[in-house]
Motif scaffolding. Structure first.
Motif, PDB file in Angstrom:
ATOM      1  N   ILE A  50       0.829  -1.208   0.000  1.00  0.00           N
ATOM      2  CA  ILE A  50       0.000   0.000   0.000  1.00  0.00           C
ATOM      3  C   ILE A  50       0.860   1.253   0.000  1.00  0.00           C
ATOM      4  O   ILE A  50       0.573   2.218  -0.706  1.00  0.00           O
ATOM      5  N   GLY A  51       1.952   1.243   0.763  1.00  0.00           N
ATOM      6  CA  GLY A  51       2.849   2.396   0.793  1.00  0.00           C
ATOM      7  C   GLY A  51       3.436   2.674  -0.584  1.00  0.00           C
ATOM      8  O   GLY A  51       3.494   3.819  -1.023  1.00  0.00           O
ATOM      9  N   SER A  52       3.846   1.628  -1.272  1.00  0.00           N
ATOM     10  CA  SER A  52       4.401   1.800  -2.626  1.00  0.00           C
ATOM     11  C   SER A  52       3.349   2.337  -3.584  1.00  0.00           C
ATOM     12  O   SER A  52       3.638   3.175  -4.441  1.00  0.00           O
ATOM     13  N   LYS A  53       2.119   1.881  -3.424  1.00  0.00           N
ATOM     14  CA  LYS A  53       1.033   2.375  -4.276  1.00  0.00           C
ATOM     15  C   LYS A  53       0.812   3.869  -4.028  1.00  0.00           C
ATOM     16  O   LYS A  53       0.634   4.648  -4.964  1.00  0.00           O
ATOM     17  N   LEU A  54       0.849   4.287  -2.758  1.00  0.00           N
ATOM     18  CA  LEU A  54       0.702   5.711  -2.431  1.00  0.00           C
ATOM     19  C   LEU A  54       1.856   6.524  -3.014  1.00  0.00           C
ATOM     20  O   LEU A  54       1.643   7.598  -3.590  1.00  0.00           O
ATOM     21  N   VAL A  55       3.074   6.025  -2.880  1.00  0.00           N
ATOM     22  CA  VAL A  55       4.238   6.731  -3.432  1.00  0.00           C
ATOM     23  C   VAL A  55       4.102   6.856  -4.945  1.00  0.00           C
ATOM     24  O   VAL A  55       4.361   7.928  -5.510  1.00  0.00           O
TER      25      VAL A  55
END
Length: 153
Positions: free
Chosen positions: A83-88
């Protein structure tokens, strides 16, 4: 189920506040009041799984060619799910749409940012950040965050 990203709305303020406060209480993110979040809501994106907001992040302009990823957080129980990578990725796309060539962050999660194409740099190369925010930070004279930078094409 795959997380999706969208621009935050005023209806997300309480969720953003609670998520950011959790990190702030651990000393790893600056707190943000509901009023500040409401004023800056157009800078935030959220990640959703179904109807639940499970992460957030924001993009703050520091100069004509530089933006900063801020307030990047994931709800407990959802860390390590991409999820963090998707947000980035979503925030990088916004920077590209604004034709901003450099995106940076101050972080304790260096490995995460390196996996997302960022490089560790000396934070002194960001006087825009120092004069805009660091002068107000309680850690300004003993900052232990690491600066990371990604050049965008």
């Amino acid at each position: 189920m795959q997380a999706t990203c969208r621009k935050a709305t005023i209806d997300d303020v309480d969720i953003l506040h609670d998520l950011i406060q959790g990190y702030a209480q651990q000393g790893i993110m600056l707190p943000r009041s509901r009023e500040v979040l409401a004023r800056q809501i157009d800078t935030f994106v959220v990640a959703e799984l179904g109807d639940d907001v499970v992460g957030c992040g924001s993009l703050t302009r520091l100069g004509i060619d530089l933006v900063e990823i801020r307030s990047l957080g994931i709800t407990d129980g959802y860390k390590g799910c991409g999820i963090g990578s998707k947000l980035v990725d979503c925030l990088i796309e916004q920077a590209k749409e604004q034709h901003i060539p450099k995106i940076m962050a101050l972080t304790y999660a260096v490995g995460f940012f390196e996996r997302n194409g960022f490089t560790v740099v000396d934070k002194e190369i960001f006087p825009e950040k120092v004069w805009k925010d660091c002068i107000h930070c309680p850690k300004q004279h003993a900052c232990d965050e690491i600066a990371v930078l990604k050049m965008l094409n």
